[in-house]
Design a protein around this motif. Structure first.
Motif, PDB file in Angstrom:
ATOM      1  N   ILE A  85      -0.747   4.527   6.700  1.00  0.00           N
ATOM      2  CA  ILE A  85      -1.818   5.029   5.829  1.00  0.00           C
ATOM      3  C   ILE A  85      -1.222   5.805   4.670  1.00  0.00           C
ATOM      4  O   ILE A  85      -1.596   5.610   3.499  1.00  0.00           O
ATOM      5  CB  ILE A  85      -2.793   5.917   6.625  1.00  0.00           C
ATOM      6  N   LEU A  86      -0.288   6.707   4.981  1.00  0.00           N
ATOM      7  CA  LEU A  86       0.332   7.518   3.931  1.00  0.00           C
ATOM      8  C   LEU A  86       1.070   6.645   2.923  1.00  0.00           C
ATOM      9  O   LEU A  86       0.894   6.794   1.701  1.00  0.00           O
ATOM     10  CB  LEU A  86       1.287   8.531   4.561  1.00  0.00           C
ATOM     11  N   LYS A  87       1.893   5.731   3.407  1.00  0.00           N
ATOM     12  CA  LYS A  87       2.610   4.835   2.500  1.00  0.00           C
ATOM     13  C   LYS A  87       1.646   3.970   1.705  1.00  0.00           C
ATOM     14  O   LYS A  87       1.871   3.681   0.529  1.00  0.00           O
ATOM     15  CB  LYS A  87       3.570   3.949   3.294  1.00  0.00           C
ATOM     16  N   GLY A  88       0.560   3.570   2.365  1.00  0.00           N
ATOM     17  CA  GLY A  88      -0.406   2.697   1.717  1.00  0.00           C
ATOM     18  C   GLY A  88      -1.135   3.323   0.558  1.00  0.00           C
ATOM     19  O   GLY A  88      -1.721   2.610  -0.262  1.00  0.00           O
ATOM     20  N   THR A  89      -1.111   4.646   0.464  1.00  0.00           N
ATOM     21  CA  THR A  89      -1.792   5.311  -0.661  1.00  0.00           C
ATOM     22  C   THR A  89      -1.109   5.021  -1.987  1.00  0.00           C
ATOM     23  O   THR A  89      -1.732   5.133  -3.042  1.00  0.00           O
ATOM     24  CB  THR A  89      -1.862   6.831  -0.446  1.00  0.00           C
ATOM     25  N   THR A  90       0.180   4.649  -1.929  1.00  0.00           N
ATOM     26  CA  THR A  90       0.917   4.376  -3.169  1.00  0.00           C
ATOM     27  C   THR A  90       1.604   3.009  -3.167  1.00  0.00           C
ATOM     28  O   THR A  90       1.997   2.530  -4.229  1.00  0.00           O
ATOM     29  CB  THR A  90       1.993   5.450  -3.411  1.00  0.00           C
ATOM     30  N   ASP A  91       1.756   2.406  -2.005  1.00  0.00           N
ATOM     31  CA  ASP A  91       2.496   1.155  -1.871  1.00  0.00           C
ATOM     32  C   ASP A  91       1.550   0.021  -1.484  1.00  0.00           C
ATOM     33  O   ASP A  91       1.062  -0.026  -0.350  1.00  0.00           O
ATOM     34  CB  ASP A  91       3.580   1.323  -0.796  1.00  0.00           C
ATOM     35  N   PRO A  92       1.280  -0.912  -2.396  1.00  0.00           N
ATOM     36  CA  PRO A  92       0.360  -2.011  -2.084  1.00  0.00           C
ATOM     37  C   PRO A  92       0.801  -2.844  -0.889  1.00  0.00           C
ATOM     38  O   PRO A  92      -0.038  -3.346  -0.149  1.00  0.00           O
ATOM     39  CB  PRO A  92       0.351  -2.843  -3.371  1.00  0.00           C
ATOM     40  N   ALA A  93       2.104  -2.979  -0.672  1.00  0.00           N
ATOM     41  CA  ALA A  93       2.580  -3.778   0.461  1.00  0.00           C
ATOM     42  C   ALA A  93       2.242  -3.100   1.783  1.00  0.00           C
ATOM     43  O   ALA A  93       1.829  -3.760   2.748  1.00  0.00           O
ATOM     44  CB  ALA A  93       4.088  -3.993   0.346  1.00  0.00           C
ATOM     45  N   ALA A  94       2.404  -1.777   1.858  1.00  0.00           N
ATOM     46  CA  ALA A  94       2.035  -1.044   3.069  1.00  0.00           C
ATOM     47  C   ALA A  94       0.536  -1.107   3.292  1.00  0.00           C
ATOM     48  O   ALA A  94       0.067  -1.267   4.422  1.00  0.00           O
ATOM     49  CB  ALA A  94       2.506   0.404   2.966  1.00  0.00           C
ATOM     50  N   ALA A  95      -0.230  -0.978   2.210  1.00  0.00           N
ATOM     51  CA  ALA A  95      -1.683  -1.081   2.323  1.00  0.00           C
ATOM     52  C   ALA A  95      -2.089  -2.470   2.812  1.00  0.00           C
ATOM     53  O   ALA A  95      -2.995  -2.613   3.642  1.00  0.00           O
ATOM     54  CB  ALA A  95      -2.339  -0.767   0.988  1.00  0.00           C
ATOM     55  N   THR A 120      -6.123  -1.593   0.649  1.00  0.00           N
ATOM     56  CA  THR A 120      -5.637  -1.350  -0.700  1.00  0.00           C
ATOM     57  C   THR A 120      -5.227   0.116  -0.809  1.00  0.00           C
ATOM     58  O   THR A 120      -5.661   0.949  -0.006  1.00  0.00           O
ATOM     59  CB  THR A 120      -6.734  -1.622  -1.741  1.00  0.00           C
ATOM     60  N   PRO A 121      -4.404   0.465  -1.801  1.00  0.00           N
ATOM     61  CA  PRO A 121      -4.073   1.876  -1.986  1.00  0.00           C
ATOM     62  C   PRO A 121      -5.307   2.764  -2.157  1.00  0.00           C
ATOM     63  O   PRO A 121      -5.342   3.877  -1.615  1.00  0.00           O
ATOM     64  CB  PRO A 121      -3.206   1.870  -3.250  1.00  0.00           C
ATOM     65  N   GLU A 122      -6.316   2.282  -2.856  1.00  0.00           N
ATOM     66  CA  GLU A 122      -7.524   3.079  -3.045  1.00  0.00           C
ATOM     67  C   GLU A 122      -8.209   3.366  -1.709  1.00  0.00           C
ATOM     68  O   GLU A 122      -8.624   4.505  -1.446  1.00  0.00           O
ATOM     69  CB  GLU A 122      -8.498   2.347  -3.972  1.00  0.00           C
ATOM     70  N   LEU A 123      -8.301   2.361  -0.854  1.00  0.00           N
ATOM     71  CA  LEU A 123      -8.948   2.561   0.444  1.00  0.00           C
ATOM     72  C   LEU A 123      -8.081   3.413   1.366  1.00  0.00           C
ATOM     73  O   LEU A 123      -8.605   4.195   2.168  1.00  0.00           O
ATOM     74  CB  LEU A 123      -9.271   1.217   1.083  1.00  0.00           C
ATOM     75  N   CYS A 124      -6.764   3.277   1.274  1.00  0.00           N
ATOM     76  CA  CYS A 124      -5.888   4.150   2.058  1.00  0.00           C
ATOM     77  C   CYS A 124      -6.036   5.596   1.610  1.00  0.00           C
ATOM     78  O   CYS A 124      -6.022   6.517   2.442  1.00  0.00           O
ATOM     79  CB  CYS A 124      -4.437   3.696   1.933  1.00  0.00           C
TER      80      CYS A 124
END
Length: 280
Positions: free
Chosen positions: A168-178, A184-188
């Protein structure tokens, strides 16, 4: 990290119940755990994965944050949160149901959200993400005695919850993690924000400086008490800490209520991490 692990384990060893945990220093990347892969009752920490699976369904176009969801009486037979006490038949947005599910652990909303996502879809989502030791068994939990078996409840591990929080944390800035979360980063960022709005603060945040940010989800079950979250320091992510107690007695030999001892232990471990990790 070695000194921290030694101290945390000493705290756990001093108490007459099982405690398992996972910690990751987000500055150095170092990790440690105690019984990190051993399944335990998830209690309401399960709701982090329910929320993120729901946000994945939003990203897929199967659900919408602004859609109206009706709170029916069939979801109100539970003992967690606030919506159980309201007159049935009212509606809220799906986004607001997610918020209430997390910040006050509202099980009326949890049952509704789980039904909308689908229990099977939720389980498949966890497996796809890599939470291979997490098993979801219901929306609204059954009322069970303290001697219930693991097969009667949703189970997880400290390591699984740590993995999810890191994604979740990585997904806030990294589209691949999201994308690994189906999101998506926005949803994370929305998921992380909701976790940071938590109103139940007697565990991880309890001994931290006033106002310290913690994005987390607590859990209370018949067998134990738990909390899983991300600790921030100076508005920067410091560490991930997930802590689970199990087979907690009603009272310790000195008379301390078991729930209080478990909460104090989790709070002390969080303070040790807060003081001992990150910039020195």
């Amino acid at each position: 990290m070695d000194a921290l692990v030694k101290t945390m384990n000493a705290l756990c060893d001093a108490l007459p119940f099982q405690t398992s945990w996972y910690v990751k220093d987000l500055k150095t990347g170092k990790t440690a755990n105690r019984l990190g892969d051993v399944p335990v009752p998830s209690a309401s920490t399960r709701k982090i994965s329910i929320m993120m699976a729901a946000l994945a369904a939003v990203h897929a176009g199967k659900l919408a944050l602004d859609q109206k969801v009706t709170i029916d009486a069939r979801y109100q037979n539970n003992d967690s949160g606030t919506f159980q006490h309201l007159t049935p038949g009212f509606w809220v947005s799906f986004r607001d149901a997610l918020v209430m599910m997390i910040i006050v652990s509202d099980n009326t909303c949890t049952g509704l959200v789980t039904d909308l996502v689908g229990l099977g879809n939720l389980q498949r989502w966890c497996e796809t993400v890599g939470m291979t030791a997490t098993i979801h068994r219901y929306g609204i939990p059954p009322k069970l005695a303290a001697d219930h078996g693991l097969e009667q409840v949703t189970t997880t591990t400290p390591n699984d919850q740590g993995l999810l929080l890191e994604l979740i944390l990585k997904g806030t800035t990294d589209p691949a993690a999201a994308a690994r979360l189906g999101s998506t980063p926005e949803l994370c960022r929305l998921g992380l924000d909701i976790l940071s709005w938590q109103k139940l603060k007697t565990r991880l945040p309890s001994l931290l400086p006033l106002g310290a940010k913690v994005a987390h989800k607590t859990g209370t079950g018949a067998r134990g008490y738990m909390d899983a979250g991300i600790l921030f320091k100076d508005d920067r992510p410091l560490c991930i800490l997930t802590a689970f107690t199990d087979r907690v007695p009603a009272a310790l030999p000195d008379g301390t209520p078991g729930f209080a001892a478990a909460a104090q232990l989790i709070g002390r471990m969080a303070r040790l991490c807060y003081d001992g990790l990150g910039p020195r």
